[in-house]
Design a protein around this motif. Structure first.
Motif, short mmCIF file in Angstrom:
data_model
loop_
_atom_site.label_atom_id
_atom_site.label_comp_id
_atom_site.label_asym_id
_atom_site.label_seq_id
_atom_site.Cartn_x
_atom_site.Cartn_y
_atom_site.Cartn_z
N MET A 151 0.85 -1.16 0.00
CA MET A 151 0.00 0.00 0.00
C MET A 151 0.90 1.22 0.00
N THR A 152 0.61 2.15 -0.92
CA THR A 152 1.43 3.35 -1.01
C THR A 152 0.71 4.54 -0.42
N ALA A 153 1.44 5.61 -0.26
CA ALA A 153 0.84 6.82 0.29
C ALA A 153 -0.23 7.34 -0.64
N ALA A 154 -0.03 7.20 -1.96
CA ALA A 154 -1.03 7.66 -2.92
C ALA A 154 -2.31 6.85 -2.80
N ALA A 155 -2.18 5.54 -2.54
CA ALA A 155 -3.38 4.70 -2.40
C ALA A 155 -4.15 5.07 -1.15
N VAL A 156 -3.43 5.43 -0.09
CA VAL A 156 -4.11 5.83 1.14
C VAL A 156 -4.86 7.14 0.93
N LEU A 157 -4.28 8.06 0.15
CA LEU A 157 -4.89 9.36 -0.07
C LEU A 157 -5.96 9.32 -1.17
N ASP A 158 -6.14 8.23 -1.83
CA ASP A 158 -7.05 8.10 -2.94
C ASP A 158 -8.50 8.01 -2.48
N ILE B 72 2.21 4.54 8.22
CA ILE B 72 1.26 3.47 7.89
C ILE B 72 1.76 2.65 6.72
N ASP B 73 2.35 3.31 5.74
CA ASP B 73 2.89 2.61 4.57
C ASP B 73 4.01 1.66 4.98
N ARG B 74 4.91 2.11 5.85
CA ARG B 74 6.01 1.25 6.30
C ARG B 74 5.50 0.08 7.14
N LEU B 75 4.53 0.36 8.04
CA LEU B 75 3.97 -0.71 8.87
C LEU B 75 3.24 -1.74 8.02
N ALA B 76 2.50 -1.28 7.02
CA ALA B 76 1.79 -2.21 6.15
C ALA B 76 2.77 -3.09 5.37
N GLY B 77 3.86 -2.50 4.92
CA GLY B 77 4.87 -3.28 4.21
C GLY B 77 5.53 -4.32 5.11
N ALA B 78 5.86 -3.90 6.34
CA ALA B 78 6.48 -4.84 7.28
C ALA B 78 5.50 -5.95 7.65
N ALA B 79 4.23 -5.61 7.85
CA ALA B 79 3.24 -6.64 8.19
C ALA B 79 3.05 -7.61 7.04
N ALA B 80 3.04 -7.11 5.82
CA ALA B 80 2.89 -7.99 4.65
C ALA B 80 4.07 -8.95 4.54
N GLU B 81 5.27 -8.47 4.82
CA GLU B 81 6.45 -9.34 4.78
C GLU B 81 6.35 -10.44 5.84
N LYS B 82 5.93 -10.07 7.06
CA LYS B 82 5.81 -11.07 8.13
C LYS B 82 4.75 -12.10 7.79
N VAL B 83 3.63 -11.67 7.24
CA VAL B 83 2.57 -12.61 6.86
C VAL B 83 3.10 -13.59 5.81
N GLU B 84 3.86 -13.08 4.85
CA GLU B 84 4.43 -13.96 3.82
C GLU B 84 5.41 -14.96 4.43
N GLU B 85 6.24 -14.51 5.39
CA GLU B 85 7.18 -15.42 6.04
C GLU B 85 6.45 -16.53 6.80
N VAL B 86 5.42 -16.15 7.56
CA VAL B 86 4.66 -17.14 8.33
C VAL B 86 3.95 -18.10 7.39
N ALA B 87 3.40 -17.59 6.30
CA ALA B 87 2.71 -18.45 5.34
C ALA B 87 3.69 -19.44 4.71
N ASP B 88 4.89 -18.98 4.40
CA ASP B 88 5.90 -19.87 3.83
C ASP B 88 6.29 -20.96 4.83
N ARG B 89 6.48 -20.57 6.10
CA ARG B 89 6.85 -21.57 7.11
C ARG B 89 5.74 -22.57 7.33
N LEU B 90 4.49 -22.09 7.37
CA LEU B 90 3.37 -23.02 7.53
C LEU B 90 3.25 -23.95 6.33
N GLY B 91 3.51 -23.43 5.16
CA GLY B 91 3.50 -24.29 3.96
C GLY B 91 4.58 -25.35 4.02
N ASP B 92 5.76 -24.96 4.48
CA ASP B 92 6.85 -25.93 4.63
C ASP B 92 6.50 -26.99 5.67
#
Length: 150
Positions: A1-8, A42-62
């Motif tokens: 999510m970018t700052a432009a998307a939040v302001l849209d 908010i943009d940085r937090l959303a990016g960090a949260a998305a990365e963590k979700v991807e990591e957890v999903a990968d580990r659960l898949g493994d």
């Protein structure tokens, strides 16, 4: 999510006030700076949260792939996860899940952990009678004190 998307969302993006040519640009207001800072955070937090979700999903898949292969206790799942997967598998097979969970958990332990577990069980077996004797003595003393004072 970018700052432009939040302001849209029907609000215009904060911009600097227009100035005459040659004049120094006006400073943005405090609310504009605060809004831009909040959007960036908010943009940085959303990016960090998305990365963590991807990591957890990968580990659960493994973990799911390893469990499907029957590699419970191997592949570094950890003691708790190995015990839970072994117990679940035993339950589905109609076997005793408690015993299977214990075996799965112990099977996932390293040699050092197994030695420490054995020592803890040995100490528990040796010291349990001593603890019962101490408890009995405390109860006898409490009964005597209660009879004398009561």
């Amino acid at each position: 999510m970018t700052a432009a998307a939040v302001l849209d969302d029907d609000r215009p993006a904060p911009s600097l006030p227009e100035t005459a040519e040659g004049a120094a640009p006006a400073q943005p207001s405090a609310s504009d700076r605060l809004r831009a800072l909040a959007i960036a955070a908010i943009d940085r937090l959303a990016g960090a949260a998305a990365e963590k979700v991807e990591e957890v999903a990968d580990r659960l898949g493994d973990m799911a792939a390893d469990a499907a292969k029957g590699a419970v206790g191997k592949a570094g799942l950890g003691v708790g996860a190995s015990a839970a997967l072994a117990a679940g598998k035993a339950k589905l097979e109609g076997k005793n899940p408690v015993w299977a969970g214990i075996k799965g958990g112990v099977g996932a332990m390293s040699t050092g952990q197994k030695v420490l577990l054995g020592l803890a069980l040995l100490l528990t077996a040796v010291l349990a009678p001593v603890a019962l004797i101490v408890l009995a003595l405390v109860l006898i003393i409490a009964a005597i004190v209660g009879a004398v004072t009561g």
